[in-house]
Design an enzyme around this catalytic site. Structure first.
Site, short mmCIF file in Angstrom:
data_model
loop_
_atom_site.label_atom_id
_atom_site.label_comp_id
_atom_site.label_asym_id
_atom_site.label_seq_id
_atom_site.Cartn_x
_atom_site.Cartn_y
_atom_site.Cartn_z
N ASN A 1 0.88 -1.17 0.00
CA ASN A 1 0.00 0.00 0.00
C ASN A 1 0.92 1.22 0.00
O ASN A 1 1.62 1.47 0.98
CB ASN A 1 -0.85 -0.06 1.26
CG ASN A 1 -2.04 0.88 1.27
OD1 ASN A 1 -2.71 0.96 2.29
ND2 ASN A 1 -2.33 1.56 0.20
N GLN B 1 -2.30 6.65 -1.72
CA GLN B 1 -2.69 7.78 -0.88
C GLN B 1 -1.57 8.82 -0.82
O GLN B 1 -0.39 8.48 -0.92
CB GLN B 1 -3.04 7.33 0.55
CG GLN B 1 -4.43 6.75 0.72
CD GLN B 1 -4.49 5.28 0.39
OE1 GLN B 1 -3.50 4.56 0.49
NE2 GLN B 1 -5.66 4.79 0.00
N ASN C 1 -6.97 10.23 -0.84
CA ASN C 1 -6.92 9.12 -1.76
C ASN C 1 -6.49 9.62 -3.14
O ASN C 1 -6.52 10.82 -3.42
CB ASN C 1 -8.27 8.41 -1.84
CG ASN C 1 -8.48 7.46 -0.67
OD1 ASN C 1 -7.52 6.94 -0.10
ND2 ASN C 1 -9.73 7.23 -0.31
N CYS D 1 -5.97 5.76 7.64
CA CYS D 1 -5.24 4.79 6.82
C CYS D 1 -4.25 4.08 7.73
O CYS D 1 -3.30 4.69 8.24
CB CYS D 1 -4.52 5.48 5.67
SG CYS D 1 -3.57 4.33 4.63
N GLY D 2 -4.47 2.79 7.94
CA GLY D 2 -3.63 2.04 8.87
C GLY D 2 -2.19 1.91 8.42
O GLY D 2 -1.25 2.12 9.21
N ASN D 3 -1.97 1.56 7.16
CA ASN D 3 -0.60 1.39 6.68
C ASN D 3 0.15 2.71 6.61
O ASN D 3 1.35 2.77 6.90
CB ASN D 3 -0.60 0.70 5.31
CG ASN D 3 -0.87 -0.78 5.43
OD1 ASN D 3 -0.39 -1.45 6.34
ND2 ASN D 3 -1.67 -1.31 4.51
N ASN E 1 -12.83 4.78 8.88
CA ASN E 1 -13.55 5.02 7.63
C ASN E 1 -14.49 3.83 7.39
O ASN E 1 -14.33 2.77 7.99
CB ASN E 1 -12.59 5.26 6.45
CG ASN E 1 -11.46 4.25 6.40
OD1 ASN E 1 -11.61 3.11 6.81
ND2 ASN E 1 -10.32 4.66 5.88
N CYS F 1 -4.59 -2.99 2.57
CA CYS F 1 -5.38 -1.94 3.22
C CYS F 1 -5.45 -2.24 4.71
O CYS F 1 -6.07 -3.22 5.12
CB CYS F 1 -6.79 -1.87 2.62
SG CYS F 1 -7.83 -0.60 3.38
N GLY F 2 -4.79 -1.41 5.50
CA GLY F 2 -4.72 -1.65 6.94
C GLY F 2 -6.07 -1.58 7.63
O GLY F 2 -6.39 -2.40 8.49
#
Length: 231
Positions: free
Chosen positions: A17, A50, A68, A77-79, A164, A224-225
């Site tokens: 990601n 992102q 995005n 956004c986790g990652n 989200n 996607c985290g």
């Protein structure tokens, strides 16, 4: 490197990601939709899922803003959080960092072997918090399907917000579904007033699952985290 010869940036990725990261803590940076779209374009720009801006925070160690690739700003956004945490923890030598996002306060910490863990906070399951356009008593299996009524292609996803909105369809074979076709239809379904990240997922065992994710505003991504947390 820089996006326009004046603004330095980093190119980072978490599990594939990928992100363009700009540090605005020392010097304010104005981010526009056009800037994001130009940088995110994989043919003419740097290319990313992102676009991330590091900024000062009034109550956390820093603020992270996220766009995005289509140019819209999103909540979490986790990652990207793990990538930003790696920068800050390397700078400070600390073991933990707090990050302000539109989706809430996130905490990241070192997890050994060069890994960074992120606590995405409590998930939200109430239909108004996800949000959904209509009331559902049980959001673990909402009434939504695509395809023929008597033989739907996908149906009854779980819906949750982990910073989200996400919808996860539980399937036997994630490779059987063309997310490039299905993803945009479901992302923009009227039941999701703020659109949603769409996943197909299969549970291998209690500790492992496999999933494919169509990210809201970014399309099909390699990881996607928040979707992993949602599942």
């Amino acid at each position: 490197m820089s996006t326009d010869g004046n603004i330095p940036f980093r190119k980072m990725n978490g599990l594939g990601n990928d992100f363009v990261v700009i540090d605005g803590r020392a010097r304010p940076v104005t981010v526009t939709e056009a800037m994001v779209r130009a940088a995110a374009d994989r043919s003419t720009g740097v290319g990313c899922d992102q676009f991330i801006l590091m900024d000062k925070s009034g109550f956390a160690d820093l603020r992270m803003r996220i766009w995005n690739s289509e140019g819209g700003e999103v909540e979490a956004c986790g990652n990207a959080s793990r990538c930003i945490a790696d920068i800050v923890l390397s700078e400070t030598g600390a073991e933990e960092v707090s990050i302000e996002t539109l989706g809430g306060l996130l905490k990241c910490s070192r997890a050994g072997d060069g890994l960074i863990a992120v606590d995405m906070g409590e998930p939200a399951f109430h239909w108004t918090q996800i949000p959904l356009a209509e009331e559902f008593y049980d959001t673990s299996a909402i009434e939504l399907q695509i395809g023929p009524i008597d033989d739907p292609i996908l149906h009854t996803p779980s819906a949750v917000n982990v910073g989200n909105p996400h919808a996860i369809f539980w399937v036997e074979d994630v490779e059987a579904y063309d997310m490039g076709k299905i993803g945009p239809l479901l992302e923009n379904h009227p039941v999701f007033p703020e659109r949603a990240n769409i996943s197909v997922a299969h549970v291998i065992d209690p500790g492992h699952m496999i999933m494919k994710v169509w990210e809201r505003g970014a399309g099909l991504t390699r990881a996607c985290g928040t979707a992993a947390c949602a599942g």
